[in-house]
Design a protein around this motif. Structure first.
Motif, PDB file in Angstrom:
ATOM      1  N   UNK A  92      -1.942 -64.049  48.402  1.00 29.37           N
ATOM      2  CA  UNK A  92      -0.528 -63.760  48.170  1.00 29.37           C
ATOM      3  C   UNK A  92      -0.250 -62.320  48.582  1.00 29.37           C
ATOM      4  N   UNK A  93       0.961 -62.060  49.025  1.00 30.19           N
ATOM      5  CA  UNK A  93       1.278 -60.709  49.477  1.00 30.19           C
ATOM      6  C   UNK A  93       1.838 -59.864  48.333  1.00 30.19           C
ATOM      7  N   UNK A  94       1.636 -58.587  48.447  1.00 29.02           N
ATOM      8  CA  UNK A  94       2.164 -57.655  47.440  1.00 29.02           C
ATOM      9  C   UNK A  94       3.688 -57.656  47.443  1.00 29.02           C
ATOM     10  N   UNK A  95       4.262 -57.822  48.616  1.00 27.62           N
ATOM     11  CA  UNK A  95       5.725 -57.875  48.702  1.00 27.62           C
ATOM     12  C   UNK A  95       6.267 -59.087  47.950  1.00 27.62           C
ATOM     13  N   UNK A  96       5.563 -60.205  48.031  1.00 31.00           N
ATOM     14  CA  UNK A  96       5.982 -61.395  47.289  1.00 31.00           C
ATOM     15  C   UNK A  96       5.920 -61.151  45.786  1.00 31.00           C
ATOM     16  N   UNK A  97       4.885 -60.484  45.311  1.00 30.93           N
ATOM     17  CA  UNK A  97       4.761 -60.194  43.888  1.00 30.93           C
ATOM     18  C   UNK A  97       5.896 -59.289  43.419  1.00 30.93           C
ATOM     19  N   UNK A  98       6.217 -58.276  44.217  1.00 31.57           N
ATOM     20  CA  UNK A  98       7.329 -57.384  43.872  1.00 31.57           C
ATOM     21  C   UNK A  98       8.627 -58.175  43.767  1.00 31.57           C
ATOM     22  N   UNK A  99       8.849 -59.074  44.712  1.00 36.82           N
ATOM     23  CA  UNK A  99      10.090 -59.851  44.690  1.00 36.82           C
ATOM     24  C   UNK A  99      10.153 -60.760  43.477  1.00 36.82           C
ATOM     25  N   UNK A 100       9.027 -61.339  43.088  1.00 37.38           N
ATOM     26  CA  UNK A 100       9.000 -62.168  41.878  1.00 37.38           C
ATOM     27  C   UNK A 100       9.371 -61.336  40.656  1.00 37.38           C
TER      28      UNK A 100
END
Length: 332
Positions: free
Chosen positions: A160-168
């Motif tokens: 999973x990408x860090x950007x995806x985690x931030x968006x979540x």
């Protein structure tokens, strides 16, 4: 001619029988017990093709023949449904079972990783947490706005990408704030969800006692209603660190007197941004405070605070707290 035709028919029959035998053998291999002698974790990266997935499984010893695995996936029309992630393949799993595991993860244990965003963490601190997670990929281009990340425990898969985690995290905080603002009490001296988030961040940094949050909120609401400065230490600290790390010491008189955009001893009203990422309870407290006449609070030595309506009461509470501090220093 009849002889040639009979021979050709015989050859076709033999080939058909041979083909049926090959197919039966392949199906048997596909469904037979697999080579794994113990549960094994397999990682399928995002965007992996069926041939590459078969190679990964074969290299890990989870399947005996990648060609049969690919044929089985295509025949069952599951090749496009293989999920990325990290899976624990049970010992002895057949190729059919392995494929079902990669498609329907409820049939085997999926390895997930957790990241817990603690209430009151700054966005810089959250970014540093994500950078340290080796199971995540990608870069974070910029630190998210302070207060925009919801503190809670998140699950992540390898890759999973860090950007995806931030968006979540941002989506979760947006939903929490929107619901809280919709259910706010009337007459608050704050005019927008953004201001509620700023106030919630101060409440979050001022107390870790759940039962106190709404009372702490009432102090700040009462001060705002009276035009009094908030005079809260965490805003001074944020003006010094800007959320990048921990101050790790007490504030000096000169720091309390130095004007920054966040120093609420020196500015009127709320600071321009949150000073941390507040949790749901702090946000709800900011828009639904207790009804009190409290204007002051100070630590009481138990982890909580002593509240006061008047400066005289507050002064006594401060003196009591200083005696407690002095006694603790002597006993060390």
């Amino acid at each position: 001619m009849r002889h040639l035709a009979a021979n050709a028919l015989t050859i076709l029959i033999v080939l058909g029988i041979a083909l049926a035998g090959v197919i039966a053998w392949g199906v048997n291999q596909y469904r037979a017990e697999g080579p794994l002698t113990e549960p094994t974790e397999i990682s399928i990266p995002r965007g992996t093709s069926l041939p590459r997935a078969a190679e990964i499984l074969a290299e890990a010893g989870a399947i005996s023949d990648p060609r049969i695995f690919r044929l089985g996936a295509r025949y069952s029309e599951m090749q496009s449904r293989i999920q990325a992630g990290e899976f624990e393949i049970p010992a002895g799993s057949s190729m059919e079972s392995v494929l079902i595991c990669l498609v329907n993860q409820s049939t085997c244990r999926r390895v997930v990783y957790q990241i817990t965003v603690v209430e009151g963490s700054t966005s810089w601190q959250v970014v540093e947490q994500l950078k340290a997670m080796e199971t995540l990929t990608g870069e974070i281009d910029e630190i998210p706005p302070e207060g925009s990340l919801a503190p809670e425990t998140y699950q992540a898969n390898r890759g999973d990408t860090r950007a995806e985690m931030i968006q979540r995290m941002r989506d979760a905080q947006d939903a929490i704030l929107a619901e809280a603002w919709e259910n706010r009490v009337e007459g608050l001296p704050i005019s927008s969800p953004d201001e509620a988030l700023i106030l919630a961040s101060i409440i979050e940094k001022e107390t870790a006692v759940a039962e106190e949050r709404r009372r702490v909120a009432s102090v700040f609401i009462n001060r705002l209603n009276r035009g009094m400065r908030l005079q809260t230490d965490p805003t001074v600290i944020y003006g010094i660190t800007e959320g990048k790390g921990v101050l790790g010491r007490g504030l000096t008189r000169s720091e309390l007197n130095k004007r920054t955009d966040w120093n609420t001893y020196q500015i009127d009203g709320l600071p321009p941004t949150p000073i941390a990422n507040p949790g749901k309870a702090a946000i709800e407290a900011a828009v639904n405070p207790l009804e009190t006449r409290d204007l002051y609070f100070v630590a009481d030595g138990t982890g909580g605070h002593a509240f006061a309506e008047t400066l005289v009461q507050h002064t006594r509470n401060v003196q009591r707290w200083r005696r407690i501090e002095a006694e603790r220093k002597q006993s060390q």
